[in-house]
Design a protein around this motif. Structure first.
Motif, PDB file in Angstrom:
ATOM      1  N   LYS A   1       0.873  -1.180   0.000  1.00 44.80           N
ATOM      2  CA  LYS A   1       0.000   0.000   0.000  1.00 44.80           C
ATOM      3  C   LYS A   1       0.911   1.232   0.000  1.00 44.80           C
ATOM      4  CE  LYS A   1      -3.787  -2.332   2.384  1.00 44.80           C
ATOM      5  NZ  LYS A   1      -3.177  -3.686   2.268  1.00 44.80           N
ATOM      6  N   ILE A   2       0.907   1.942  -1.120  1.00 47.40           N
ATOM      7  CA  ILE A   2       1.871   3.020  -1.351  1.00 47.40           C
ATOM      8  C   ILE A   2       1.138   4.341  -1.553  1.00 47.40           C
ATOM      9  CG2 ILE A   2       3.703   3.875  -2.859  1.00 47.40           C
ATOM     10  CD1 ILE A   2       4.234   0.915  -3.621  1.00 47.40           C
ATOM     11  N   LEU A   3       1.615   5.369  -0.877  1.00 45.57           N
ATOM     12  CA  LEU A   3       1.107   6.725  -1.059  1.00 45.57           C
ATOM     13  C   LEU A   3       2.204   7.563  -1.693  1.00 45.57           C
ATOM     14  CD1 LEU A   3      -1.097   8.914  -0.512  1.00 45.57           C
ATOM     15  CD2 LEU A   3       0.089   9.357   1.658  1.00 45.57           C
ATOM     16  N   PHE A   4       1.901   8.156  -2.840  1.00 48.12           N
ATOM     17  CA  PHE A   4       2.833   9.065  -3.511  1.00 48.12           C
ATOM     18  C   PHE A   4       2.328  10.482  -3.313  1.00 48.12           C
ATOM     19  CE2 PHE A   4       4.317  11.619  -7.065  1.00 48.12           C
ATOM     20  CZ  PHE A   4       5.672  11.307  -7.122  1.00 48.12           C
ATOM     21  N   LEU A   5       3.214  11.359  -2.840  1.00 51.11           N
ATOM     22  CA  LEU A   5       2.835  12.758  -2.629  1.00 51.11           C
ATOM     23  C   LEU A   5       3.183  13.580  -3.857  1.00 51.11           C
ATOM     24  CD1 LEU A   5       3.884  13.551   1.068  1.00 51.11           C
ATOM     25  CD2 LEU A   5       1.760  12.552   0.192  1.00 51.11           C
ATOM     26  N   HIS A   6       2.160  14.120  -4.500  1.00 53.98           N
ATOM     27  CA  HIS A   6       2.393  15.040  -5.620  1.00 53.98           C
ATOM     28  C   HIS A   6       2.601  16.420  -5.018  1.00 53.98           C
ATOM     29  CE1 HIS A   6       2.272  17.273  -9.260  1.00 53.98           C
ATOM     30  NE2 HIS A   6       1.800  16.279 -10.001  1.00 53.98           N
ATOM     31  N   THR A   7       3.842  16.855  -4.972  1.00 51.39           N
ATOM     32  CA  THR A   7       4.197  18.088  -4.265  1.00 51.39           C
ATOM     33  C   THR A   7       4.069  19.344  -5.123  1.00 51.39           C
ATOM     34  OG1 THR A   7       6.525  17.646  -4.791  1.00 51.39           O
ATOM     35  CG2 THR A   7       5.715  16.918  -2.630  1.00 51.39           C
ATOM     36  N   GLY A   8       3.378  19.238  -6.265  1.00 52.25           N
ATOM     37  CA  GLY A   8       3.142  20.421  -7.086  1.00 52.25           C
ATOM     38  C   GLY A   8       4.350  20.779  -7.931  1.00 52.25           C
ATOM     39  N   GLY A   9       4.518  22.089  -8.162  1.00 53.99           N
ATOM     40  CA  GLY A   9       5.673  22.548  -8.922  1.00 53.99           C
ATOM     41  C   GLY A   9       5.529  22.428 -10.418  1.00 53.99           C
ATOM     42  N   LEU A  10       4.310  22.278 -10.912  1.00 52.36           N
ATOM     43  CA  LEU A  10       4.122  22.121 -12.352  1.00 52.36           C
ATOM     44  C   LEU A  10       4.536  23.355 -13.135  1.00 52.36           C
ATOM     45  CD1 LEU A  10       0.694  20.233 -12.354  1.00 52.36           C
ATOM     46  CD2 LEU A  10       2.944  19.277 -12.848  1.00 52.36           C
ATOM     47  N   GLN A  11       4.633  24.510 -12.446  1.00 48.68           N
ATOM     48  CA  GLN A  11       5.075  25.717 -13.143  1.00 48.68           C
ATOM     49  C   GLN A  11       6.483  25.555 -13.699  1.00 48.68           C
ATOM     50  OE1 GLN A  11       7.489  28.226 -12.171  1.00 48.68           O
ATOM     51  NE2 GLN A  11       8.246  27.005 -10.459  1.00 48.68           N
ATOM     52  N   GLY A  12       7.259  24.638 -13.137  1.00 46.11           N
ATOM     53  CA  GLY A  12       8.613  24.414 -13.639  1.00 46.11           C
ATOM     54  C   GLY A  12       8.646  23.967 -15.088  1.00 46.11           C
ATOM     55  N   ASN A  13       7.554  23.327 -15.542  1.00 43.02           N
ATOM     56  CA  ASN A  13       7.506  22.861 -16.928  1.00 43.02           C
ATOM     57  C   ASN A  13       7.395  24.007 -17.928  1.00 43.02           C
ATOM     58  OD1 ASN A  13       7.645  20.194 -16.105  1.00 43.02           O
ATOM     59  ND2 ASN A  13       5.445  19.833 -16.229  1.00 43.02           N
ATOM     60  N   MET A  14       7.112  25.213 -17.449  1.00 40.27           N
ATOM     61  CA  MET A  14       7.005  26.348 -18.369  1.00 40.27           C
ATOM     62  C   MET A  14       8.343  26.670 -19.027  1.00 40.27           C
ATOM     63  SD  MET A  14       4.391  29.061 -16.561  1.00 40.27           S
ATOM     64  CE  MET A  14       5.537  29.462 -15.236  1.00 40.27           C
ATOM     65  N   SER A  15       9.435  26.187 -18.460  1.00 41.49           N
ATOM     66  CA  SER A  15      10.745  26.448 -19.047  1.00 41.49           C
ATOM     67  C   SER A  15      11.028  25.527 -20.236  1.00 41.49           C
ATOM     68  CB  SER A  15      11.845  26.278 -17.992  1.00 41.49           C
ATOM     69  OG  SER A  15      11.917  24.930 -17.558  1.00 41.49           O
ATOM     70  N   LEU A  16      10.179  24.525 -20.452  1.00 35.55           N
ATOM     71  CA  LEU A  16      10.367  23.602 -21.569  1.00 35.55           C
ATOM     72  C   LEU A  16       9.855  24.227 -22.864  1.00 35.55           C
ATOM     73  CD1 LEU A  16       9.116  20.310 -19.857  1.00 35.55           C
ATOM     74  CD2 LEU A  16      11.501  20.936 -20.323  1.00 35.55           C
TER      75      LEU A  16
END
Length: 303
Positions: A281-296
């Motif tokens: 039983k695994i919990l993965f924390l999505h810690t956000g930070g999607l704004q970082g992809n704007m540099s792509l």
């Protein structure tokens, strides 16, 4: 109070669990992703949790300027700038490195949010004590929200996990170590915390986390992995980007290449190698930070 006005703009009701049952050839029985990224488009993921008690302390301090540190791609800088703008607080970001001719999207966002950006040569940036003593009227937050108040806030993330004690493992990306320290402090004794370091050769991380946790027996529950940095902080390659696209296409789970992409890659790799059982039983924390992809470059990812 201003901080309550900000809280009213955050979508706590959007923090839900997303179940991942398969990926490629892998079949998983019980992997849940805590979608902290859906809290706010800029103050997303773990950022608000690490900042919340610093803001409370700031309002009690009588000071008027909110200052912190970070790099050119710092989610902490972006979130701090946005939060301060929404509360009408003057924010100052001391940024590691010389002032560039062209700002990163993160720096553009911070500047547009009203943050004053002060770029410092790396050697000067390291001497934070001298910087802090030079601006005694500022309220200072350590880089990445590192500190006891940041840990206290990160521990609150558990409040959004239904039946938290059912999980065997919690997996999350690690930068400053603040969030993993908070998760570790609030975890149940049977739970193992897997932290995926996004920096290259950051072997001082365990000692820094131990200082925050201040509970040696708790540290036995923590395992830090240093093999999934993809070249270092904010580094990437085509394999990582293709993996992120595959995750999106199969599960509609958006990841960023600085933090969550690397951590989720590590999780899938550990399951594939048999180091983690697919029945755990695994919990993965999505810690956000999607704004970082704007540099792509446009079109790099399909989301």
């Amino acid at each position: 109070m201003l901080i309550n006005q900000l809280k009213n703009k955050l979508r706590f009701e959007n923090i839900l669990l997303q179940t991942i049952s398969s990926f490629g050839k892998l079949c998983m029985e019980d992997i849940s992703v805590l979608r902290l990224d859906q809290l706010h488009h800029q103050i997303s993921g773990n950022k608000w949790f690490k900042l919340q008690y610093y803001f409370e302390d700031f309002f009690n301090s009588g000071k008027r300027h909110f200052a912190t540190f970070g790099g050119a791609y710092s989610n902490h800088i972006a979130a701090t700038a946005t939060a301060c703008q929404l509360m009408g607080i003057r924010s100052i970001g001391f940024i590691r490195g010389e002032r560039p001719k062209i700002f990163s999207p993160t720096m553009e966002l911070a500047q547009q949010s009203g943050m004053e950006l002060i770029f410092l040569p790396r050697q000067q940036y390291k001497d934070k004590h001298a910087l802090i003593s030079g601006f005694p009227d500022y309220y200072w937050v350590p880089e990445g929200g590192y500190g006891k108040l940041g840990v206290k806030g990160a521990a609150d993330i558990w409040n959004f996990v239904p039946d938290m004690d059912r999980y065997d493992y919690v997996v999350l990306p690690v930068g400053s170590g603040t969030t993993v320290a908070g998760i570790l402090k609030a975890s149940e004794p049977h739970q193992k915390i897997l932290g995926i370091s996004v920096m290259k050769n950051n072997f001082s991380l365990e000692a820094e986390i131990e200082q925050l946790v201040d509970d040696p027996p708790k540290m036995q529950q923590l395992r830090l992995l240093h093999d999934y940095h993809f070249g270092g902080y904010a580094k990437k390659n085509n394999e990582l980007l293709a993996f992120m696209d595959e995750v999106w296409n199969s599960s509609q789970l958006p990841l960023d290449f600085v933090y969550t992409g690397k951590a989720f890659y590590a999780l899938m790799d550990l399951i594939d190698k048999g180091e983690l059982s697919s029945s755990s039983k695994i919990l993965f924390l999505h810690t956000g930070g999607l704004q970082g992809n704007m540099s792509l470059p446009d079109g790099t990812l399909s989301y």
